[in-house]
Design a protein around this motif. Structure first.
Motif, mmCIF file in Angstrom:
data_model
loop_
_atom_site.group_PDB
_atom_site.id
_atom_site.type_symbol
_atom_site.label_atom_id
_atom_site.label_comp_id
_atom_site.label_asym_id
_atom_site.label_seq_id
_atom_site.Cartn_x
_atom_site.Cartn_y
_atom_site.Cartn_z
ATOM 1 N N GLY A 219 42.120 36.110 43.349
ATOM 2 C CA GLY A 219 43.143 36.129 42.413
ATOM 3 C C GLY A 219 43.422 34.565 42.101
ATOM 4 N N GLU A 220 44.752 34.359 41.504
ATOM 5 C CA GLU A 220 45.323 33.313 41.029
ATOM 6 C C GLU A 220 45.600 32.357 42.042
ATOM 7 N N VAL A 221 45.203 31.141 42.320
ATOM 8 C CA VAL A 221 45.777 30.045 43.227
ATOM 9 C C VAL A 221 46.433 29.058 42.735
ATOM 10 N N PRO A 222 47.740 28.761 43.148
ATOM 11 C CA PRO A 222 48.368 27.492 42.309
ATOM 12 C C PRO A 222 47.376 26.053 42.407
ATOM 13 N N HIS A 223 47.447 25.632 41.082
ATOM 14 C CA HIS A 223 46.553 24.548 41.008
ATOM 15 C C HIS A 223 46.639 23.543 41.740
ATOM 16 N N GLN A 224 47.796 23.110 42.390
ATOM 17 C CA GLN A 224 47.822 22.159 43.228
ATOM 18 C C GLN A 224 47.177 22.445 44.768
ATOM 19 N N ASP A 225 46.804 23.732 44.970
ATOM 20 C CA ASP A 225 45.947 23.960 46.014
ATOM 21 C C ASP A 225 44.572 23.981 45.835
ATOM 22 N N MET A 226 44.203 23.750 44.694
ATOM 23 C CA MET A 226 42.533 23.964 44.345
ATOM 24 C C MET A 226 41.834 22.810 44.880
ATOM 25 N N GLY A 227 42.473 21.626 45.202
ATOM 26 C CA GLY A 227 41.757 20.471 46.151
ATOM 27 C C GLY A 227 41.225 21.161 47.368
ATOM 28 N N SER A 228 41.919 22.108 47.950
ATOM 29 C CA SER A 228 41.688 22.498 49.267
ATOM 30 C C SER A 228 40.653 23.422 49.141
ATOM 31 N N VAL A 229 40.507 24.039 47.942
ATOM 32 C CA VAL A 229 39.319 24.962 47.696
ATOM 33 C C VAL A 229 38.219 24.341 47.702
ATOM 34 N N TYR A 230 38.190 23.311 46.701
ATOM 35 C CA TYR A 230 36.861 22.410 46.671
ATOM 36 C C TYR A 230 36.462 21.777 47.802
ATOM 37 N N LYS A 231 37.307 21.546 48.800
ATOM 38 C CA LYS A 231 36.804 20.938 50.057
ATOM 39 C C LYS A 231 36.040 21.598 51.053
ATOM 40 N N ILE A 232 36.205 23.134 50.860
ATOM 41 C CA ILE A 232 35.490 23.941 51.731
ATOM 42 C C ILE A 232 34.225 24.593 51.008
ATOM 43 N N ALA A 233 34.302 24.196 49.532
ATOM 44 C CA ALA A 233 32.996 24.816 48.799
ATOM 45 C C ALA A 233 31.654 23.581 49.163
ATOM 46 N N TYR A 241 30.078 31.950 28.521
ATOM 47 C CA TYR A 241 29.380 31.834 27.384
ATOM 48 C C TYR A 241 29.691 30.617 26.420
ATOM 49 N N THR A 242 30.910 30.154 26.440
ATOM 50 C CA THR A 242 31.442 28.920 25.764
ATOM 51 C C THR A 242 32.605 28.330 26.264
ATOM 52 N N GLU A 243 32.680 26.997 26.400
ATOM 53 C CA GLU A 243 33.600 26.229 26.794
ATOM 54 C C GLU A 243 34.195 25.270 25.993
ATOM 55 N N GLY A 244 35.438 24.844 26.131
ATOM 56 C CA GLY A 244 36.193 23.571 25.549
ATOM 57 C C GLY A 244 35.623 22.188 26.297
ATOM 58 N N GLN A 245 36.234 22.055 27.343
ATOM 59 C CA GLN A 245 35.649 21.345 28.417
ATOM 60 C C GLN A 245 36.330 21.566 29.562
ATOM 61 N N SER A 246 35.566 21.927 30.639
ATOM 62 C CA SER A 246 36.311 22.580 31.724
ATOM 63 C C SER A 246 36.764 21.644 32.825
ATOM 64 N N THR A 247 38.120 21.791 33.019
ATOM 65 C CA THR A 247 38.688 21.077 33.931
ATOM 66 C C THR A 247 38.050 21.218 35.239
ATOM 67 N N ALA A 248 37.694 22.353 35.673
ATOM 68 C CA ALA A 248 37.265 22.869 37.055
ATOM 69 C C ALA A 248 35.893 22.067 37.300
ATOM 70 N N ILE A 249 34.971 22.081 36.328
ATOM 71 C CA ILE A 249 33.699 21.346 36.552
ATOM 72 C C ILE A 249 34.052 19.762 36.987
ATOM 73 N N MET A 250 34.915 19.164 35.953
ATOM 74 C CA MET A 250 35.024 18.101 36.427
ATOM 75 C C MET A 250 35.887 17.723 37.764
ATOM 76 N N GLU A 251 36.878 18.694 38.287
ATOM 77 C CA GLU A 251 37.321 18.540 39.469
ATOM 78 C C GLU A 251 36.364 18.651 40.618
ATOM 79 N N GLY A 252 35.571 19.620 40.426
ATOM 80 C CA GLY A 252 34.353 19.856 41.448
ATOM 81 C C GLY A 252 33.471 18.838 41.458
ATOM 82 N N MET A 253 33.157 18.453 40.401
ATOM 83 C CA MET A 253 32.260 16.997 40.501
ATOM 84 C C MET A 253 32.952 15.863 41.316
ATOM 85 N N ALA A 254 34.183 15.763 41.021
ATOM 86 C CA ALA A 254 35.130 14.739 41.683
ATOM 87 C C ALA A 254 35.104 14.917 43.021
ATOM 88 N N TYR A 255 34.959 16.029 43.723
ATOM 89 C CA TYR A 255 34.854 16.188 44.984
ATOM 90 C C TYR A 255 33.488 16.305 45.513
#
Length: 302
Positions: A219-233, A241-255
């Motif tokens: 489910g939903e995770v507070p956005h400030q906790d997403m860094g800890s999710v990227y760390k274990i991924a 199907y479509t995107e504007g510009q995904s913040t999650a992709i940029m965050e994942g790439m930054a990690y």
């Protein structure tokens, strides 16, 4: 100076919400006061007045225009940010197109996240040529000391898909496609992170999760906790199907995560195939690239 940010569904953890929060916090760092106003598709639920501000900044041209029409005072001075929903759907929806275009024409400035979006918009609304600006997304700084909301299983490879559960995000595809990969690599896992935004799609996803024990939906995770999710991924997915510009992709790439994303214009504005990530067009390509990511990661660890 005070900026009033007006955005749809601010109470939900969506891409627009994260973008608005980031803009607000970064403006605050420059001493700019901000106030955020949440609006919804249901006009009756929206406020009929706006707080006073030096700049009114609306997100989603169509929804902002509907909100503006319902205000008790006229609003002429505003800027608007176009979201993925605007130029992927609303601009070509017969019931929404006129109001969306009028919103852009009346705005003092129009903001988009990439050159492709600008090109699409100018083809449909050429008269805003002199007031449309490209400003790319930024990412938040995460506190890497925060603990992860889940623990990664030992000796597993973890794909993470951050997305609100709704049809456009195509989450069932990720499960079904990785199910094929799982037959060859039984140690892979899939973690789904995001709010349930569509009940029917949510039920479909939950049923698939129930049938596939290697998939977990938290489910939903507070956005400030997403860094800890990227760390274990080990890898980040985007199957929209479509995107504007995904913040999650940029965050994942930054990690430093290898990313595997669907072929759409928003994703292509961030990921260059086989240089900064993998871009798939169909199921067979998804499987090939997912296996390549697993194999490459395994080699780097050995």
């Amino acid at each position: 100076m005070k900026v009033v940010l007006v955005t749809p569904n601010y109470h939900q953890q969506r891409g627009n919400t994260i973008t608005v929060q980031r803009i607000s916090s970064k403006l605050a760092a420059y001493g700019v006061e901000t106030e955020i106003v949440s609006i919804s598709e249901n006009v009756e639920e929206n406020p009929t007045f706006l707080p006073k501000g030096d700049i009114i900044h609306g997100f989603n041209a169509y929804q902002f225009f509907k909100f503006k029409e319902n205000l008790t005072t006229n609003l002429h001075n505003y800027v608007v940010t176009l979201t993925g929903t605007d130029f992927n759907y609303d601009l070509f929806n017969d019931q929404k197109r006129a109001k969306g275009i009028q919103s852009l024409i009346e705005a003092k400035a129009v903001h988009v996240f990439n050159q492709h979006a600008k090109k699409v918009i100018l083809k449909e609304v050429p008269q805003i040529q002199n007031k449309i600006f490209v400003i790319e997304q930024d990412i938040n700084d995460f506190d890497d000391n925060r603990s992860s909301p889940i623990q990664k299983e030992e000796n597993t490879f973890l794909f993470v898909l951050p997305a609100g559960i709704r049809p456009v995000k195509n989450v069932p595809f990720a499960i079904e496609a990785l199910k094929i990969v799982h037959n060859k690599y039984p140690y892979i896992r899939l973690l789904l992170v995001g709010p349930e935004l569509d009940k029917l799609e949510g039920k479909l996803v939950r049923d698939l999760v129930h049938k596939n024990k290697w998939v977990r939906y938290i489910g939903e995770v507070p956005h400030q906790d997403m860094g800890s999710v990227y760390k274990i991924a080990d890898s980040l997915l985007n199957t929209s199907y479509t995107e504007g510009q995904s913040t999650a992709i940029m965050e994942g790439m930054a990690y430093g995560l290898p990313v595997l994303v669907s072929h759409n214009d928003g994703n292509l504005s961030l990921v260059e195939h086989e240089k900064t990530g993998f871009v798939y067009k169909n199921l067979s390509e998804f499987i090939v690239y997912a296996e390549a990511i697993i194999d490459r990661t395994k080699k780097e660890m050995n």
